[in-house]
Design a protein around this motif. Structure first.
Motif, short mmCIF file in Angstrom:
data_model
loop_
_atom_site.label_atom_id
_atom_site.label_comp_id
_atom_site.label_asym_id
_atom_site.label_seq_id
_atom_site.Cartn_x
_atom_site.Cartn_y
_atom_site.Cartn_z
N LYS A 1 0.84 -1.20 0.00
CA LYS A 1 0.00 0.00 0.00
C LYS A 1 0.87 1.25 0.00
O LYS A 1 1.83 1.36 0.75
CB LYS A 1 -0.93 0.00 1.22
N GLY A 2 0.52 2.18 -0.88
CA GLY A 2 1.28 3.42 -0.99
C GLY A 2 2.46 3.32 -1.93
O GLY A 2 3.06 4.33 -2.29
N ARG A 3 2.81 2.11 -2.35
CA ARG A 3 3.94 1.93 -3.27
C ARG A 3 3.50 1.37 -4.63
O ARG A 3 4.07 1.71 -5.66
CB ARG A 3 4.97 0.98 -2.66
N PHE A 4 2.51 0.50 -4.62
CA PHE A 4 2.03 -0.15 -5.85
C PHE A 4 0.67 0.42 -6.23
O PHE A 4 -0.15 0.76 -5.36
CB PHE A 4 1.88 -1.65 -5.65
N THR A 5 0.43 0.48 -7.54
CA THR A 5 -0.87 0.91 -8.04
C THR A 5 -1.33 -0.02 -9.16
O THR A 5 -0.59 -0.23 -10.13
CB THR A 5 -0.80 2.35 -8.59
N VAL A 6 -2.53 -0.56 -9.00
CA VAL A 6 -3.11 -1.42 -10.04
C VAL A 6 -4.10 -0.59 -10.86
O VAL A 6 -4.83 0.24 -10.32
CB VAL A 6 -3.80 -2.66 -9.41
N SER A 7 -4.08 -0.82 -12.17
CA SER A 7 -5.01 -0.12 -13.06
C SER A 7 -5.32 -1.01 -14.24
O SER A 7 -4.70 -2.06 -14.42
CB SER A 7 -4.40 1.21 -13.53
N ARG A 8 -6.29 -0.62 -15.03
CA ARG A 8 -6.66 -1.41 -16.19
C ARG A 8 -7.12 -0.52 -17.32
O ARG A 8 -7.65 0.57 -17.10
CB ARG A 8 -7.74 -2.44 -15.83
N ASP A 9 -6.94 -1.02 -18.53
CA ASP A 9 -7.43 -0.37 -19.74
C ASP A 9 -8.29 -1.40 -20.45
O ASP A 9 -7.77 -2.30 -21.12
CB ASP A 9 -6.26 0.09 -20.62
N ASN A 10 -9.60 -1.30 -20.28
CA ASN A 10 -10.49 -2.33 -20.84
C ASN A 10 -10.49 -2.32 -22.37
O ASN A 10 -10.71 -3.35 -22.99
CB ASN A 10 -11.91 -2.15 -20.30
N ALA A 11 -10.25 -1.17 -22.96
CA ALA A 11 -10.20 -1.10 -24.42
C ALA A 11 -9.02 -1.90 -24.95
O ALA A 11 -9.08 -2.44 -26.07
CB ALA A 11 -10.09 0.34 -24.87
N LYS A 12 -7.96 -1.99 -24.16
CA LYS A 12 -6.77 -2.76 -24.57
C LYS A 12 -6.74 -4.13 -23.91
O LYS A 12 -5.78 -4.89 -24.13
CB LYS A 12 -5.50 -1.99 -24.20
N ALA A 13 -7.74 -4.45 -23.11
CA ALA A 13 -7.79 -5.73 -22.40
C ALA A 13 -6.49 -5.98 -21.65
O ALA A 13 -5.91 -7.08 -21.71
CB ALA A 13 -8.08 -6.88 -23.37
N THR A 14 -6.06 -4.98 -20.92
CA THR A 14 -4.77 -5.05 -20.22
C THR A 14 -4.91 -4.49 -18.82
O THR A 14 -5.61 -3.49 -18.60
CB THR A 14 -3.70 -4.26 -21.00
N VAL A 15 -4.24 -5.14 -17.89
CA VAL A 15 -4.16 -4.65 -16.52
C VAL A 15 -2.70 -4.39 -16.20
O VAL A 15 -1.81 -5.07 -16.71
CB VAL A 15 -4.79 -5.66 -15.53
N TYR A 16 -2.46 -3.38 -15.37
CA TYR A 16 -1.10 -2.94 -15.06
C TYR A 16 -0.85 -2.99 -13.55
O TYR A 16 -1.78 -2.87 -12.75
CB TYR A 16 -0.87 -1.52 -15.56
N LEU A 17 0.41 -3.11 -13.20
CA LEU A 17 0.83 -2.96 -11.81
C LEU A 17 2.06 -2.07 -11.80
O LEU A 17 3.14 -2.49 -12.22
CB LEU A 17 1.14 -4.32 -11.17
N GLN A 18 1.86 -0.83 -11.37
CA GLN A 18 2.98 0.11 -11.23
C GLN A 18 3.58 -0.11 -9.85
O GLN A 18 2.88 0.04 -8.84
CB GLN A 18 2.48 1.54 -11.38
N MET A 19 4.86 -0.42 -9.83
CA MET A 19 5.54 -0.72 -8.57
C MET A 19 6.64 0.30 -8.35
O MET A 19 7.60 0.37 -9.13
CB MET A 19 6.12 -2.14 -8.60
N ASN A 20 6.50 1.09 -7.31
CA ASN A 20 7.48 2.11 -6.96
C ASN A 20 8.13 1.78 -5.63
O ASN A 20 7.61 0.98 -4.85
CB ASN A 20 6.80 3.48 -6.89
N SER A 21 9.24 2.43 -5.36
CA SER A 21 9.95 2.24 -4.09
C SER A 21 10.13 0.75 -3.78
O SER A 21 9.86 0.28 -2.68
CB SER A 21 9.19 2.92 -2.95
#
Length: 124
Positions: free
Chosen positions: A65-85
């Motif tokens: 929590k506070g370091r990772f962010t999950v997101s998705r782009d349904n038009a691209k059928a893709t999910v992301y995980l941004q991992m910081n720190s």
């Protein structure tokens, strides 16, 4: 059937960042709840982050929590995980998961799909 392919893993120094992607193909991306899990050597697989179909609801394990962010782009059928720190303890194989709950007259059916995983290594 839904096929999931992860990418974006690699070797990074502590404090650095990585962005994982999970591309879905096959059956419709519609209605899928997506999640990221990880498994470190000698440990059980653990939930990292999840996101519902609309992207309006997310969940994280406490350690990210506070370091990772999950997101998705349904038009691209893709999910992301941004991992910081990133920390050495984040080192693991990260896998993408998709779930769909289908309500039938005979009861609920849960479809569960997994990607092959991508290695994330954080050096100290």
């Amino acid at each position: 059937q839904v096929r999931l392919v992860e990418s974006g893993g690699g070797l990074v120094q502590a404090g650095g960042s990585l962005r994982l992607s999970c591309a879905a193909s096959g059956r419709s991306f519609t209605g899928l709840t997506m999640g990221w899990f990880r498994q470190a050597p000698g440990k059980e697989r653990e939930f990292v982050a999840g996101i519902n179909w609309s992207g309006g609801s997310t969940s994280y394990t406490d350690s990210v929590k506070g370091r990772f962010t999950v997101s998705r782009d349904n038009a691209k059928a893709t999910v992301y995980l941004q991992m910081n720190s990133l920390k050495p303890e984040d080192t693991a194989v990260y896998s993408c998961n998709a779930k769909r709950l289908i309500i039938t007259t005979q009861g609920p059916i849960e479809n569960d799909y997994w990607g092959q995983g991508t290695q994330v290594t954080v050096s100290s």
